[in-house]
Design an enzyme around this catalytic site. Structure first.
Site, PDB file in Angstrom:
ATOM      1  CB  SER A 110      -0.985  -0.050   1.178  1.00 41.08           C
ATOM      2  OG  SER A 110      -2.070   0.814   0.975  1.00 41.08           O
ATOM      3  CG  ASP A 250      -6.035  -4.179  -3.887  1.00 43.67           C
ATOM      4  OD1 ASP A 250      -6.264  -3.334  -3.003  1.00 43.67           O
ATOM      5  OD2 ASP A 250      -4.938  -4.733  -4.050  1.00 43.67           O
ATOM      6  CG  HIS A 277      -5.488  -3.074   0.394  1.00 44.81           C
ATOM      7  ND1 HIS A 277      -4.979  -2.539  -0.777  1.00 44.81           N
ATOM      8  CD2 HIS A 277      -4.926  -2.343   1.411  1.00 44.81           C
ATOM      9  CE1 HIS A 277      -4.159  -1.551  -0.485  1.00 44.81           C
ATOM     10  NE2 HIS A 277      -4.106  -1.411   0.817  1.00 44.81           N
TER      11      HIS A 277
END
Length: 301
Positions: A110, A250, A277
């Site tokens: 991320s 995601d 995610h």
């Protein structure tokens, strides 16, 4: 094989300290895998299972970025303190302090994926490879795609979110309940949420200083200092083998990942069909296979 027990400690970082944990043997000839967590303002906990790669002969380093977890907390610092350059300097300090700056691979999840792209664009001599996991190439793209995903939520959910965002009441239970609907679709689709993920989730909840300053009140309402940040212009400068990872569901949608694919020479992209995610938690066996194959290509043995 026998893996050395984890070694934990802290490294001085200016006036502060960075907490780290090493699994495996840093003296191995193979590059060390350094795990850079998301947030910003989260912790290493939700990425703990990457230490399993030590069973395959890789030393693995986890650390908590300054501001949370086992590292120094600074709840009184304003938004001007929490910068990309601060976290880039902390990563450099970690590599030097652990003596691995001449032979390492970076895994960034991320926000961590954007941070390691920033790092890699300077072409450090010891960097052997990059894994950019579930990361957008820019926050404007992230916000554009978040709107698409929000518009697809069940009736009334986005309206609730928008109402509280407009009123500045994003700390209410009603907002958090609506927020959870998004998270269960696009952040972690497992039920119940795994303990490692909850550990990081509650760390952010207990000290949201960095997350609120740089990101904002939620994954999809980014109004912090990173709202205009992008690493798209840095991608062509990355010159190491690069693996891109994302989930079919995601919040880092294909549109947010595409610039990495287009602009990093030779980058390849693995989409995890049953994940959102957190593919390392949602599809752990497949994830480990993909990581092992990539690392083996970088350093056969």
């Amino acid at each position: 094989m026998t893996v050395a027990p984890s070694a934990k400690g802290t490294l001085p970082f200016g006036e502060h300290e960075t907490w780290y944990r090493v699994t495996g043997d840093l003296r191995s000839d193979r590059p060390t895998l350094v795990v850079v967590h998301g947030g910003p303002g989260s912790t290493h906990d939700y990425l703990q299972n990457l230490s399993d790669l030590a069973e395959d002969g890789w030393s693995v380093v986890h650390y908590d970025q300054i501001g949370n977890g086992g590292s120094t907390h600074l709840p009184d610092r304003g938004a001007d303190f929490w910068t990309v350059d601060l976290f880039a300097a902390e990563l450099d300090n970690l590599l030097q302090g652990l003596g691995i700056a001449d032979n390492y691979v970076l895994f960034g999840q991320s926000w961590g994926g954007m941070l390691i792209t920033h790092h890699a664009a300077a072409r450090p001599a010891g960097l052997r490879g990059l894994v950019i996991a579930n990361s957008p190439a820019s926050y404007p793209l992230w916000l554009q795609e978040a709107k698409v995903l929000r518009d697809q939520l069940p009736p009334g959910v986005n309206e609730t979110l928008l109402r509280h965002e407009a009123a500045g009441t994003t700390e209410t239970d009603e907002y958090h309940g609506a927020m959870r609907t998004f998270y269960e679709r696009h952040v972690c689709r497992l039920a119940p949420w795994p303990r490692d993920y909850l550990a990081s989730f509650y760390e952010v909840y207990n000290d949201p200083t960095v997350y609120y300053a740089m990101n904002g009140p939620s994954e999809f309402h980014v109004n912090g200092t990173l709202r205009d940040w992008s690493v798209i212009d840095l991608c062509p400068d990355v010159d190491v083998p690069t693996l891109l990872i994302s989930g079919r569901h995601d919040e880092a949608t294909p549109a947010t990942v595409q610039p990495f694919q287009d602009l990093i020479p030779g980058a390849r992209w693995e989409i995890f069909e049953e994940s959102s995610h957190l593919p390392h938690l949602e599809e752990p066996e497949h994830f480990r296979q993909v990581m092992k194959a990539f690392l083996q290509e970088i350093a056969p043995g």
